[in-house]
Design a protein around this motif. Structure first.
Motif, PDB file in Angstrom:
ATOM      1  N   MET A 258      45.663  43.818  42.077  1.00  0.00           N
ATOM      2  CA  MET A 258      45.049  43.381  40.820  1.00  0.00           C
ATOM      3  C   MET A 258      43.809  42.533  41.119  1.00  0.00           C
ATOM      4  O   MET A 258      42.774  42.664  40.450  1.00  0.00           O
ATOM      5  N   LEU A 259      43.921  41.668  42.116  1.00  0.00           N
ATOM      6  CA  LEU A 259      42.765  40.863  42.505  1.00  0.00           C
ATOM      7  C   LEU A 259      41.647  41.747  43.044  1.00  0.00           C
ATOM      8  O   LEU A 259      40.469  41.550  42.731  1.00  0.00           O
ATOM      9  N   ARG A 260      42.025  42.735  43.840  1.00  0.00           N
ATOM     10  CA  ARG A 260      41.035  43.602  44.476  1.00  0.00           C
ATOM     11  C   ARG A 260      40.286  44.454  43.463  1.00  0.00           C
ATOM     12  O   ARG A 260      39.075  44.667  43.595  1.00  0.00           O
ATOM     13  N   HIS A 261      40.978  44.949  42.431  1.00  0.00           N
ATOM     14  CA  HIS A 261      40.381  45.886  41.464  1.00  0.00           C
ATOM     15  C   HIS A 261      40.132  45.233  40.103  1.00  0.00           C
ATOM     16  O   HIS A 261      40.135  45.919  39.084  1.00  0.00           O
ATOM     17  N   GLN A 262      39.898  43.937  40.085  1.00  0.00           N
ATOM     18  CA  GLN A 262      39.793  43.219  38.818  1.00  0.00           C
ATOM     19  C   GLN A 262      38.668  43.711  37.915  1.00  0.00           C
ATOM     20  O   GLN A 262      38.697  43.492  36.706  1.00  0.00           O
ATOM     21  N   ASP A 263      37.677  44.399  38.489  1.00  0.00           N
ATOM     22  CA  ASP A 263      36.566  44.914  37.674  1.00  0.00           C
ATOM     23  C   ASP A 263      36.768  46.357  37.246  1.00  0.00           C
ATOM     24  O   ASP A 263      35.857  46.971  36.665  1.00  0.00           O
ATOM     25  N   ASP A 264      37.945  46.927  37.500  1.00  0.00           N
ATOM     26  CA  ASP A 264      38.227  48.327  37.173  1.00  0.00           C
ATOM     27  C   ASP A 264      39.514  48.404  36.352  1.00  0.00           C
ATOM     28  O   ASP A 264      40.597  48.616  36.896  1.00  0.00           O
ATOM     29  N   PRO A 265      39.438  48.243  35.033  1.00  0.00           N
ATOM     30  CA  PRO A 265      40.654  48.224  34.210  1.00  0.00           C
ATOM     31  C   PRO A 265      41.447  49.523  34.265  1.00  0.00           C
ATOM     32  O   PRO A 265      42.671  49.507  34.124  1.00  0.00           O
ATOM     33  N   LEU A 266      40.769  50.653  34.470  1.00  0.00           N
ATOM     34  CA  LEU A 266      41.490  51.924  34.586  1.00  0.00           C
ATOM     35  C   LEU A 266      42.436  51.891  35.786  1.00  0.00           C
ATOM     36  O   LEU A 266      43.613  52.259  35.685  1.00  0.00           O
ATOM     37  N   GLU A 267      41.929  51.421  36.920  1.00  0.00           N
ATOM     38  CA  GLU A 267      42.753  51.331  38.132  1.00  0.00           C
ATOM     39  C   GLU A 267      43.872  50.300  37.945  1.00  0.00           C
ATOM     40  O   GLU A 267      45.006  50.518  38.385  1.00  0.00           O
ATOM     41  N   LEU A 268      43.566  49.203  37.268  1.00  0.00           N
ATOM     42  CA  LEU A 268      44.595  48.193  37.001  1.00  0.00           C
ATOM     43  C   LEU A 268      45.718  48.778  36.151  1.00  0.00           C
ATOM     44  O   LEU A 268      46.899  48.486  36.368  1.00  0.00           O
ATOM     45  N   GLY A 269      45.342  49.603  35.177  1.00  0.00           N
ATOM     46  CA  GLY A 269      46.346  50.238  34.326  1.00  0.00           C
ATOM     47  C   GLY A 269      47.271  51.142  35.110  1.00  0.00           C
ATOM     48  O   GLY A 269      48.484  51.150  34.896  1.00  0.00           O
ATOM     49  N   TRP A 270      46.702  51.902  36.081  1.00  0.00           N
ATOM     50  CA  TRP A 270      47.542  52.771  36.906  1.00  0.00           C
ATOM     51  C   TRP A 270      48.450  51.940  37.807  1.00  0.00           C
ATOM     52  O   TRP A 270      49.608  52.308  38.058  1.00  0.00           O
TER      53      TRP A 270
END
Length: 413
Positions: A258-270
């Motif tokens: 979550m910290l790593r992909h904090q700027d990508d909500p699509l990836e966070l959702g997956w």
């Protein structure tokens, strides 16, 4: 000649009996070594807390039937304590404790070991109870050892006692050394990971909303670096993450990603779609509130946009909130999803959300109001599933109003 054959046959039988006794003794010694080191590790990783005896239960059970029936009594102590990591959260545990049962009464205070990562996570600490199984196994080992020696000597079989003692000592030490080494390796991995965490990206809003659990510094991800790993390393992680800490480790990896992909909500959702256990509730709440007014689209075979991801996630979160009797926040979440996301979600996401929403409405306003508010939405989604040719979802929608929902507040208190 016949006498010699008979004597030879008896000797073979005795040899087999002695061999079986030594084998049983060796197995029990190995088991004892495992139990002893496991108990010491449990104590090392636990916190000693006070608990109150709520009730003592003597439950009787019967096995067999007729004249062969036998009865047994399980003496259990039920005690209550405050979770040391969650303020004002009282927990109730039951433990089979025959040697404690007669020494305590309701209202007494007892000491227990609390280890949130272990199963069971609490054990009564009184030595005569905590070490009871080890003592019983030791008695069994001593009995087998003496019988094996007596029969061997009585039958004039040559048994080198010092060799037998050496083998049994080694069998006791093997699990002790192995588990101690494994525990040391795990502690080293935790120390290395703690150093690498200093270089993880920061996301102050997320870190404030999702506090690190109490076990955080006791579990290492171990199998990969969450900030830089290959598909092969991830595959190895999935294959290797099978021990008792696997759920904690999965949560910790998700937290890091979550910290790593904090700027990508699509990836966070997956990422969040992979976990639906109760420990993910703070992550769900943060994601839904933080991105409620954001929109995004992904390239997928099925619709994968903000609404699809968030509506299904909201359904899972609503269900867990209702289990915790969080009615007020559930109503707010349901209203926000209906206004901002519901219409653009896919058919599957709508089902999970409406099914939980039905439970909320039936609890707060009754079944008639729930039908009045949701009937049109259910009918529209049923028709949508039929047009899509999705027989599985169609069957679910057709049975939407069948059956009863779980009791609200089943995990509260």
């Amino acid at each position: 000649m016949a006498l010699d054959l008979h004597s030879s046959s008896d000797t073979k039988v005795v040899r087999r009996i002695v061999f079986v006794l030594w084998a049983a003794c060796a197995s029990c010694i190995f088991l004892l070594g495992n139990m002893v080191v496991s108990n010491f590790i449990y104590i090392e990783q636990s916190q000693l807390i006070e608990a109150t005896v709520i009730k003592k239960v003597a439950s009787k059970s019967r096995s067999g039937s007729g004249s062969s029936a036998s009865y047994s009594t399980a003496l259990k102590v039920i005690y209550q304590f405050e979770n040391p990591y969650v303020k004002d959260k009282l927990e109730l545990h039951s433990e089979l404790a025959p040697l404690v049962y007669g020494r305590v009464k309701e209202g007494d205070t007892i000491s227990v070991y609390f280890n949130e990562m272990a199963k069971p996570k609490t054990r009564i600490s009184q030595p005569f109870h905590f070490w009871l199984l080890c003592f019983l196994v030791l008695l069994g080992v001593s009995f087998l050892y003496l019988i094996a020696l007596i029969i061997g000597r009585h039958s004039r079989l040559v048994v080198k006692t010092w060799q037998a003692n050496l083998i049994l000592t080694c069998l006791f030490l093997v699990p002790v050394v192995y588990q101690s080494w494994d525990n040391m390796q795990n502690n080293n991995a935790i120390a290395l990971e703690r150093n690498s965490e200093a270089n993880w990206p920061r996301w102050f809003a997320f870190e404030h909303a999702v506090a690190k659990p109490s076990w955080w510094d006791s579990v290492a991800i171990k199998y990969l670096d969450p900030m830089d790993y290959t598909s092969e390393e991830h595959r190895y992680y999935l294959e290797s993450n099978t021990d008792a800490d696997r759920f904690h480790r999965s949560f910790k990896l998700t937290y890091a990603l979550m910290l790593r992909h904090q700027d990508d909500p699509l990836e966070l959702g997956w990422l969040l779609a992979k976990g639906t256990t109760r420990q993910y509730m703070p992550m769900y709440e943060f994601f839904l509130s933080h991105f409620m007014y954001r929109q995004w689209e992904g390239v997928c075979t099925n619709p994968c946009n903000d609404a699809t991801q968030m509506v299904e996630m909201a359904g899972h979160l609503l269900s867990m909130k209702l289990d915790e009797n969080q009615i007020a926040s559930s109503l707010v979440l349901a209203e926000e999803i209906m206004v901002n996301k519901y219409d653009r979600a896919d058919n599957r996401g709508k089902f999970y959300f409406l099914y939980s929403y039905r439970r909320l409405l039936e609890h707060t306003q009754g079944k008639d109001i729930a039908h009045a508010k949701l009937d049109d939405l259910v009918d529209a989604s049923t028709l949508e599933a039929q047009k899509q040719g999705n027989s599985q979802l169609l069957s679910r929608w057709q049975r939407f109003w069948h059956g009863t929902q779980r009791e609200v507040g089943m995990f509260s208190g």
